[in-house]
Enzyme design. Structure first.
Site, short mmCIF file in Angstrom:
data_model
loop_
_atom_site.label_atom_id
_atom_site.label_comp_id
_atom_site.label_asym_id
_atom_site.label_seq_id
_atom_site.Cartn_x
_atom_site.Cartn_y
_atom_site.Cartn_z
N ASP A 33 0.81 -1.23 0.00
CA ASP A 33 0.00 0.00 0.00
C ASP A 33 0.84 1.27 0.00
OD1 ASP A 33 1.01 -0.03 2.54
OD2 ASP A 33 -0.91 -0.01 3.59
N GLU A 35 3.16 2.15 2.29
CA GLU A 35 3.70 2.53 3.59
C GLU A 35 5.10 1.97 3.79
OE1 GLU A 35 0.92 1.32 6.57
OE2 GLU A 35 -0.48 2.95 6.10
N ARG A 92 15.50 25.44 5.37
CA ARG A 92 15.50 26.82 4.87
C ARG A 92 14.12 27.48 4.99
NH1 ARG A 92 17.86 26.12 -0.98
NH2 ARG A 92 16.80 24.12 -0.77
N HIS A 125 21.50 26.00 7.31
CA HIS A 125 21.47 27.25 6.57
C HIS A 125 21.22 28.44 7.50
CE1 HIS A 125 21.14 29.70 2.97
NE2 HIS A 125 19.99 30.18 3.40
N LYS A 187 24.33 39.64 -3.34
CA LYS A 187 23.25 38.83 -3.90
C LYS A 187 21.91 39.41 -3.50
CE LYS A 187 22.17 34.79 -2.11
NZ LYS A 187 22.20 33.33 -1.77
#
Length: 285
Positions: A33, A35, A92, A125, A187
């Site tokens: 199934d 799982e 993030r 991060h 950036k």
């Protein structure tokens, strides 16, 4: 005993060697199934004081494996459960970006916290995500490992980060390498997939450049940064990161931009995982 999720088998084996602790046999299965089942029968067969579950959560299945393995080793009688997330998926997504959105990193951390006594994660991060865990997770800094695979003959190297926020990572790699200058690009993120790179003032003509970052996902930011360097007569360009996610066509983008080699760690086990973070994790444990 070290218990590995399916995503971190090489790293778990390396950590077992570093700690001189046994590596458990682990079973991964999927039922008709759909799982999943992740089990650690070795833990049940031994009197284990501490079980260390090691798994990077690079997919929803990997998240579920962590929860199952935590429960399995506790059920088998482990006195202490330690969870090591070399790469934490959803890390993030540390805030609600729009009204009605979840703080996904918090949701994941809460789930993981229910089955463990301690959590370690490698170079997140945003280190603030460690506070979402209960108790607070430990951030393991593995940036110095990135210097190890670099060529020994770099010519007057410059270690660059794609933005000011990652300059400490570039400095750590430079210090571990032993020589070189550091700088960063400006950036501006335009959207979830678009960024704009503004050149820095660093002189790169005929110098080897190592562009560093904590994670390379789609490679868009990094390839744009490398393209700027090519316009300035740069020597060789190397790219190094802690987490080589390298999704979609990231490798192609970087190669087309002129990158000579890509180096990453084994927090995400890829072709470019040139160095292990096992010693850094072992030191913390």
């Amino acid at each position: 005993m070290i218990v590995s999720g399916s995503t971190s088998q090489a790293l778990a084996a390396a950590l077992a060697r570093e700690l001189e602790e046994p590596l458990a046999a682990v079973e991964y299965d999927r039922f008709p199934d759909g799982e999943l089942l992740a089990a650690a029968p070795d833990v049940a067969d031994r009197d284990v004081d501490r079980a260390i579950v090691v798994a990077s959560t690079t997919s929803s299945d990997a998240h579920l494996e962590v929860l199952q393995l935590q429960d399995a080793v506790r059920e088998a009688g482990a006195d202490e459960v330690v969870t090591v997330l070399p790469y934490m998926g959803y890390g993030r997504q540390d805030k609600a970006f729009e009204a009605g959105h979840p703080i996904s990193a918090r949701a994941v951390a809460r789930a993981v916290s229910t089955g463990t006594d301690r959590v370690l994660t490698v170079t997140p991060h945003e280190e603030s995500i460690c506070e979402f865990f209960e108790p607070t997770a430990t951030a393991v800094d593995a940036a110095d490992r990135l210097a190890e695979p670099l060529p020994a003959d770099l010519e007057d190297p410059v270690f660059l980060s794609p933005d000011a926020g990652a300059i400490e990572l570039a400095e750590t790699v430079r210090d571990a390498y032993g020589t070189g200058a550091t700088d960063y690009f400006e950036k501006t993120r335009l959207s979830g997939t678009e960024v704009e790179i503004s050149p820095s003032d660093v002189a790169v003509a005929d110098r080897d450049v190592v562009v560093t970052d904590d994670i390379i996902a789609t490679g868009s930011t990094m390839s744009e940064a490398v393209g700027v360097l090519g316009d300035r007569g740069v020597g060789r360009v190397f790219v190094t990161c802690v987490h080589p996610l390298l999704a979609r066509d990231a490798v192609t983008k970087l190669s087309r931009a002129g990158v000579e080699a890509i180096y990453g760690t084994d927090t995400i086990e890829r072709q470019y995982s040139e160095v292990s973070v096992a010693p850094s994790i072992a030191d913390e444990l």
